[in-house]
Write a protein that holds these residues in place. Sequence first.
Motif, PDB file in Angstrom:
ATOM      1  N   ARG A 185       0.828  -1.199   0.000  1.00 45.69           N
ATOM      2  CA  ARG A 185       0.000   0.000   0.000  1.00 45.69           C
ATOM      3  C   ARG A 185       0.869   1.258   0.000  1.00 45.69           C
ATOM      4  O   ARG A 185       1.938   1.285   0.594  1.00 45.69           O
ATOM      5  CB  ARG A 185      -0.909   0.018   1.234  1.00 45.69           C
ATOM      6  CG  ARG A 185      -1.704  -1.258   1.457  1.00 45.69           C
ATOM      7  CD  ARG A 185      -2.669  -1.528   0.336  1.00 45.69           C
ATOM      8  NE  ARG A 185      -3.501  -2.697   0.625  1.00 45.69           N
ATOM      9  CZ  ARG A 185      -4.342  -3.236  -0.245  1.00 45.69           C
ATOM     10  NH1 ARG A 185      -4.474  -2.724  -1.460  1.00 45.69           N
ATOM     11  NH2 ARG A 185      -5.065  -4.292   0.084  1.00 45.69           N
ATOM     12  N   MET A 186       0.378   2.305  -0.661  1.00 44.98           N
ATOM     13  CA  MET A 186       1.114   3.569  -0.647  1.00 44.98           C
ATOM     14  C   MET A 186       1.098   4.202   0.736  1.00 44.98           C
ATOM     15  O   MET A 186       2.074   4.802   1.167  1.00 44.98           O
ATOM     16  CB  MET A 186       0.505   4.550  -1.659  1.00 44.98           C
ATOM     17  CG  MET A 186       0.957   4.339  -3.082  1.00 44.98           C
ATOM     18  SD  MET A 186       0.277   5.576  -4.199  1.00 44.98           S
ATOM     19  CE  MET A 186       0.798   7.092  -3.428  1.00 44.98           C
ATOM     20  N   ASN A 187      -0.022   4.087   1.444  1.00 41.32           N
ATOM     21  CA  ASN A 187      -0.181   4.788   2.719  1.00 41.32           C
ATOM     22  C   ASN A 187      -0.163   3.820   3.899  1.00 41.32           C
ATOM     23  O   ASN A 187      -0.778   4.064   4.932  1.00 41.32           O
ATOM     24  CB  ASN A 187      -1.495   5.573   2.728  1.00 41.32           C
ATOM     25  CG  ASN A 187      -1.495   6.668   1.682  1.00 41.32           C
ATOM     26  OD1 ASN A 187      -0.452   7.258   1.401  1.00 41.32           O
ATOM     27  ND2 ASN A 187      -2.646   6.939   1.093  1.00 41.32           N
ATOM     28  N   GLY A 188       0.552   2.707   3.747  1.00 45.71           N
ATOM     29  CA  GLY A 188       0.549   1.705   4.800  1.00 45.71           C
ATOM     30  C   GLY A 188       1.311   2.113   6.047  1.00 45.71           C
ATOM     31  O   GLY A 188       0.979   1.714   7.148  1.00 45.71           O
ATOM     32  N   THR A 189       2.362   2.923   5.896  1.00 49.63           N
ATOM     33  CA  THR A 189       3.162   3.371   7.040  1.00 49.63           C
ATOM     34  C   THR A 189       3.466   4.851   6.862  1.00 49.63           C
ATOM     35  O   THR A 189       3.261   5.427   5.793  1.00 49.63           O
ATOM     36  CB  THR A 189       4.498   2.609   7.127  1.00 49.63           C
ATOM     37  OG1 THR A 189       5.299   2.957   5.992  1.00 49.63           O
ATOM     38  CG2 THR A 189       4.273   1.095   7.140  1.00 49.63           C
ATOM     39  N   LEU A 190       3.975   5.459   7.907  1.00 50.69           N
ATOM     40  CA  LEU A 190       4.350   6.876   7.814  1.00 50.69           C
ATOM     41  C   LEU A 190       5.406   7.077   6.736  1.00 50.69           C
ATOM     42  O   LEU A 190       5.349   8.023   5.957  1.00 50.69           O
ATOM     43  CB  LEU A 190       4.878   7.377   9.169  1.00 50.69           C
ATOM     44  CG  LEU A 190       5.378   8.831   9.189  1.00 50.69           C
ATOM     45  CD1 LEU A 190       4.241   9.768   8.824  1.00 50.69           C
ATOM     46  CD2 LEU A 190       5.938   9.183  10.568  1.00 50.69           C
ATOM     47  N   ALA A 191       6.370   6.158   6.685  1.00 47.35           N
ATOM     48  CA  ALA A 191       7.422   6.282   5.667  1.00 47.35           C
ATOM     49  C   ALA A 191       6.823   6.218   4.276  1.00 47.35           C
ATOM     50  O   ALA A 191       7.185   6.990   3.386  1.00 47.35           O
ATOM     51  CB  ALA A 191       8.456   5.180   5.862  1.00 47.35           C
ATOM     52  N   ASN A 192       5.890   5.281   4.074  1.00 49.30           N
ATOM     53  CA  ASN A 192       5.242   5.179   2.769  1.00 49.30           C
ATOM     54  C   ASN A 192       4.439   6.435   2.457  1.00 49.30           C
ATOM     55  O   ASN A 192       4.388   6.881   1.325  1.00 49.30           O
ATOM     56  CB  ASN A 192       4.332   3.958   2.718  1.00 49.30           C
ATOM     57  CG  ASN A 192       5.129   2.666   2.558  1.00 49.30           C
ATOM     58  OD1 ASN A 192       6.283   2.709   2.173  1.00 49.30           O
ATOM     59  ND2 ASN A 192       4.508   1.553   2.863  1.00 49.30           N
ATOM     60  N   ALA A 193       3.777   6.982   3.463  1.00 48.08           N
ATOM     61  CA  ALA A 193       2.983   8.185   3.263  1.00 48.08           C
ATOM     62  C   ALA A 193       3.873   9.352   2.858  1.00 48.08           C
ATOM     63  O   ALA A 193       3.526  10.144   1.978  1.00 48.08           O
ATOM     64  CB  ALA A 193       2.209   8.523   4.542  1.00 48.08           C
ATOM     65  N   GLU A 194       5.042   9.447   3.495  1.00 48.80           N
ATOM     66  CA  GLU A 194       5.967  10.520   3.135  1.00 48.80           C
ATOM     67  C   GLU A 194       6.480  10.322   1.711  1.00 48.80           C
ATOM     68  O   GLU A 194       6.605  11.282   0.948  1.00 48.80           O
ATOM     69  CB  GLU A 194       7.134  10.549   4.134  1.00 48.80           C
ATOM     70  CG  GLU A 194       6.711  10.986   5.528  1.00 48.80           C
ATOM     71  CD  GLU A 194       7.824  10.841   6.532  1.00 48.80           C
ATOM     72  OE1 GLU A 194       8.835  10.178   6.204  1.00 48.80           O
ATOM     73  OE2 GLU A 194       7.681  11.384   7.643  1.00 48.80           O
TER      74      GLU A 194
END
Length: 213
Positions: free
Chosen positions: A139-148
Amino acid sequence: MRENPRFALSEVAEVRRLIEENPWVSLISATSAGELVASHYPVILDRAAADDEIVLLSHVGRPDEQLHELGTHELLVIVQGPHGYISPGWYDAAPAVPTWNFVTAHLHGTPEILSDAENLRVLADLVDHFEDRMPEPRRMNGTLANAEYAARIVSGTVGFRLRVTRFTAKNKMSQNKPAATVERIIAELDGDGPYSSPALAAEMRRSREGRTE
């Protein structure tokens, strides 16, 4: 696209199905400079649209939005479904020429450019749409790092929503041939020959259900 009433595909639901099953599309613009510009991107349907509407969501990578002059004029979107060569040897003994069976749609509309927040949501929805069938979806928004990371890639893309205002679609599946010939063609496409195509055979079966002699 040359129109033929026998092969016309006019049902919105069928065009929506075609898009869902064949989301890699061609985007074509006639620009103010008198040039034709073509790009290729995946699209998804806007689930908020009414059942009798076709609304596409997608994005382009920069600088395609400038090359297309995106949002300033009508865009042509071409959706291509299963297609393939049909040999006259699959007909009867009478003289015949080969042909090509296909299903395609030409969609027209002027894109609405999305805000960065909407673009990020559409990018995430695109990823989810294709990752959902994976055993361990990414997922693109699975973690804070991915969200950033996702927020950074927004700067390199331009999201858009395209409400289709008109379309022309064609479903040429040997509807002009006798039922026995259609059955032979389907059998050949389902076989292991050089022009086999199970996906095209499946489309022919769908068309065969509503045919009349």
